[in-house]
Write a protein that holds these residues in place. Structure first.
Motif, PDB file in Angstrom:
ATOM      1  N   VAL A 227      12.142   8.166   3.343  1.00 48.42           N
ATOM      2  CA  VAL A 227      10.971   8.265   3.591  1.00 48.42           C
ATOM      3  C   VAL A 227      10.087   8.468   2.329  1.00 48.42           C
ATOM      4  N   THR A 228       9.015   7.872   1.821  1.00 47.94           N
ATOM      5  CA  THR A 228       8.085   8.179   0.629  1.00 47.94           C
ATOM      6  C   THR A 228       6.999   8.008   1.024  1.00 47.94           C
ATOM      7  N   ILE A 229       5.979   9.050   0.353  1.00 50.97           N
ATOM      8  CA  ILE A 229       4.647   9.123   0.750  1.00 50.97           C
ATOM      9  C   ILE A 229       3.793   8.618  -0.469  1.00 50.97           C
ATOM     10  N   HIS A 230       2.761   8.183  -0.198  1.00 50.50           N
ATOM     11  CA  HIS A 230       1.812   7.209  -0.744  1.00 50.50           C
ATOM     12  C   HIS A 230       0.220   7.738  -0.231  1.00 50.50           C
ATOM     13  N   GLU A 231      -0.296   8.486  -1.066  1.00 49.50           N
ATOM     14  CA  GLU A 231      -1.727   8.948  -0.398  1.00 49.50           C
ATOM     15  C   GLU A 231      -1.515   9.279   0.995  1.00 49.50           C
ATOM     16  N   HIS A 232      -2.110   8.623   1.856  1.00 51.03           N
ATOM     17  CA  HIS A 232      -2.426   9.251   3.214  1.00 51.03           C
ATOM     18  C   HIS A 232      -1.313   8.529   4.122  1.00 51.03           C
ATOM     19  N   PHE A 233      -0.450   7.695   3.369  1.00 49.72           N
ATOM     20  CA  PHE A 233       0.718   7.071   4.201  1.00 49.72           C
ATOM     21  C   PHE A 233       1.849   7.450   4.017  1.00 49.72           C
ATOM     22  N   VAL A 234       2.787   7.106   4.845  1.00 50.08           N
ATOM     23  CA  VAL A 234       4.336   7.475   4.770  1.00 50.08           C
ATOM     24  C   VAL A 234       5.044   6.148   5.027  1.00 50.08           C
ATOM     25  N   LEU A 235       6.001   5.851   4.310  1.00 50.09           N
ATOM     26  CA  LEU A 235       6.672   4.623   4.418  1.00 50.09           C
ATOM     27  C   LEU A 235       8.176   5.004   4.834  1.00 50.09           C
ATOM     28  N   SER A 236       8.743   4.402   5.717  1.00 52.47           N
ATOM     29  CA  SER A 236      10.052   5.007   6.373  1.00 52.47           C
ATOM     30  C   SER A 236      10.781   3.721   6.291  1.00 52.47           C
ATOM     31  N   SER A 237      12.177   3.888   6.070  1.00 53.13           N
ATOM     32  CA  SER A 237      13.213   2.934   6.230  1.00 53.13           C
ATOM     33  C   SER A 237      14.181   3.327   7.044  1.00 53.13           C
ATOM     34  N   SER A 238      14.964   2.624   8.103  1.00 50.72           N
ATOM     35  CA  SER A 238      15.767   2.951   8.987  1.00 50.72           C
ATOM     36  C   SER A 238      16.900   2.201   9.099  1.00 50.72           C
ATOM     37  N   ALA A 239      17.872   2.771   9.747  1.00 47.16           N
ATOM     38  CA  ALA A 239      19.234   1.896   9.898  1.00 47.16           C
ATOM     39  C   ALA A 239      19.143   0.758  10.826  1.00 47.16           C
ATOM     40  N   ASP A 240      17.987   0.481  11.408  1.00 44.16           N
ATOM     41  CA  ASP A 240      17.947  -0.567  12.220  1.00 44.16           C
ATOM     42  C   ASP A 240      17.239  -1.695  11.575  1.00 44.16           C
ATOM     43  N   ARG A 241      17.093  -1.612  10.063  1.00 41.62           N
ATOM     44  CA  ARG A 241      16.528  -2.596   9.117  1.00 41.62           C
ATOM     45  C   ARG A 241      15.098  -2.643   8.846  1.00 41.62           C
TER      46      ARG A 241
ATOM     47  N   LEU B 129      11.356  -1.368   8.044  1.00 43.25           N
ATOM     48  CA  LEU B 129      10.362  -0.592   7.025  1.00 43.25           C
ATOM     49  C   LEU B 129       8.962  -0.579   7.699  1.00 43.25           C
ATOM     50  N   ILE B 130       8.567   0.761   7.667  1.00 42.18           N
ATOM     51  CA  ILE B 130       7.419   0.997   8.677  1.00 42.18           C
ATOM     52  C   ILE B 130       6.418   1.808   8.068  1.00 42.18           C
ATOM     53  N   LEU B 131       5.246   1.550   7.635  1.00 39.52           N
ATOM     54  CA  LEU B 131       4.276   2.070   7.016  1.00 39.52           C
ATOM     55  C   LEU B 131       3.477   2.855   8.228  1.00 39.52           C
ATOM     56  N   TRP B 132       3.100   4.168   8.022  1.00 36.69           N
ATOM     57  CA  TRP B 132       2.399   5.047   8.973  1.00 36.69           C
ATOM     58  C   TRP B 132       1.386   5.711   8.305  1.00 36.69           C
ATOM     59  N   ASN B 133       0.235   6.180   9.069  1.00 36.24           N
ATOM     60  CA  ASN B 133      -0.900   6.941   8.452  1.00 36.24           C
ATOM     61  C   ASN B 133      -0.343   8.259   9.070  1.00 36.24           C
ATOM     62  N   TRP B 134       0.126   8.995   8.014  1.00 32.96           N
ATOM     63  CA  TRP B 134       0.713  10.218   8.486  1.00 32.96           C
ATOM     64  C   TRP B 134      -0.293  11.302   8.716  1.00 32.96           C
ATOM     65  N   LYS B 135      -1.728  11.162   8.985  1.00 29.20           N
ATOM     66  CA  LYS B 135      -2.475  11.890   9.508  1.00 29.20           C
ATOM     67  C   LYS B 135      -2.877  11.538  11.028  1.00 29.20           C
TER      68      LYS B 135
ATOM     69  N   GLU C  37      -0.550   6.703  13.304  1.00 27.57           N
ATOM     70  CA  GLU C  37      -0.635   5.528  13.501  1.00 27.57           C
ATOM     71  C   GLU C  37       0.457   4.386  12.828  1.00 27.57           C
ATOM     72  N   GLN C  38       1.045   3.549  13.506  1.00 25.33           N
ATOM     73  CA  GLN C  38       1.786   2.437  12.745  1.00 25.33           C
ATOM     74  C   GLN C  38       0.878   1.456  12.087  1.00 25.33           C
ATOM     75  N   ILE C  39       1.059   1.294  10.762  1.00 23.64           N
ATOM     76  CA  ILE C  39       0.164   0.345  10.083  1.00 23.64           C
ATOM     77  C   ILE C  39       0.800  -0.921   9.883  1.00 23.64           C
ATOM     78  N   PHE C  40       2.071  -1.142   9.623  1.00 27.91           N
ATOM     79  CA  PHE C  40       2.900  -2.321   9.423  1.00 27.91           C
ATOM     80  C   PHE C  40       4.176  -1.954   9.593  1.00 27.91           C
ATOM     81  N   SER C  41       4.884  -3.123   9.959  1.00 27.11           N
ATOM     82  CA  SER C  41       6.488  -2.923   9.862  1.00 27.11           C
ATOM     83  C   SER C  41       7.198  -4.507   9.560  1.00 27.11           C
ATOM     84  N   ILE C  42       8.163  -4.364   9.076  1.00 31.39           N
ATOM     85  CA  ILE C  42       8.851  -5.713   8.725  1.00 31.39           C
ATOM     86  C   ILE C  42      10.419  -5.212   8.885  1.00 31.39           C
TER      87      ILE C  42
END
Length: 86
Positions: free
Chosen positions: A7-21, A23-29, A32-37
């Motif tokens: 997990v990494t934090i960037h301003e108001h966002f959290v980027l997570s990576s997981s074992a299912d391959r 990457l998901i960008l979240w609004n931590w407040k 909301e899921q913003i982006f995934s790949i």
């Protein structure tokens, strides 16, 4: 649900990576899921560049992926505003 690898934090966002391959960008407040790949291998580490223009991800095979953000996503990361997902 899959195991969170990093997990990494960037301003108001959290980027997570997981074992299912994924990457998901979240609004931590809002949660909301913003982006995934989904990438080709388990992503062990992830980071967002200072300018918000690139997502960097390292996988279990030792590969490093540099993912250029769309202009809309980059503006969102730079501004920290809540916006419609790009």
């Amino acid at each position: 649900t899959s195991t969170i690898e990093s997990v990494t934090i960037h301003e108001h966002f959290v980027l997570s990576s997981s074992a299912d391959r994924t990457l998901i960008l979240w609004n931590w407040k809002t949660g909301e899921q913003i982006f995934s790949i989904e990438l080709e291998a388990v992503i062990n580490t992830c980071e967002i560049s200072v300018d918000g223009g690139t997502i960097i991800a390292g996988d279990e095979g030792g590969n490093v992926h540099f993912l250029r953000c769309s202009p809309a996503l980059q503006r969102l990361l730079q501004s920290g505003e809540k916006a419609t997902p790009p």
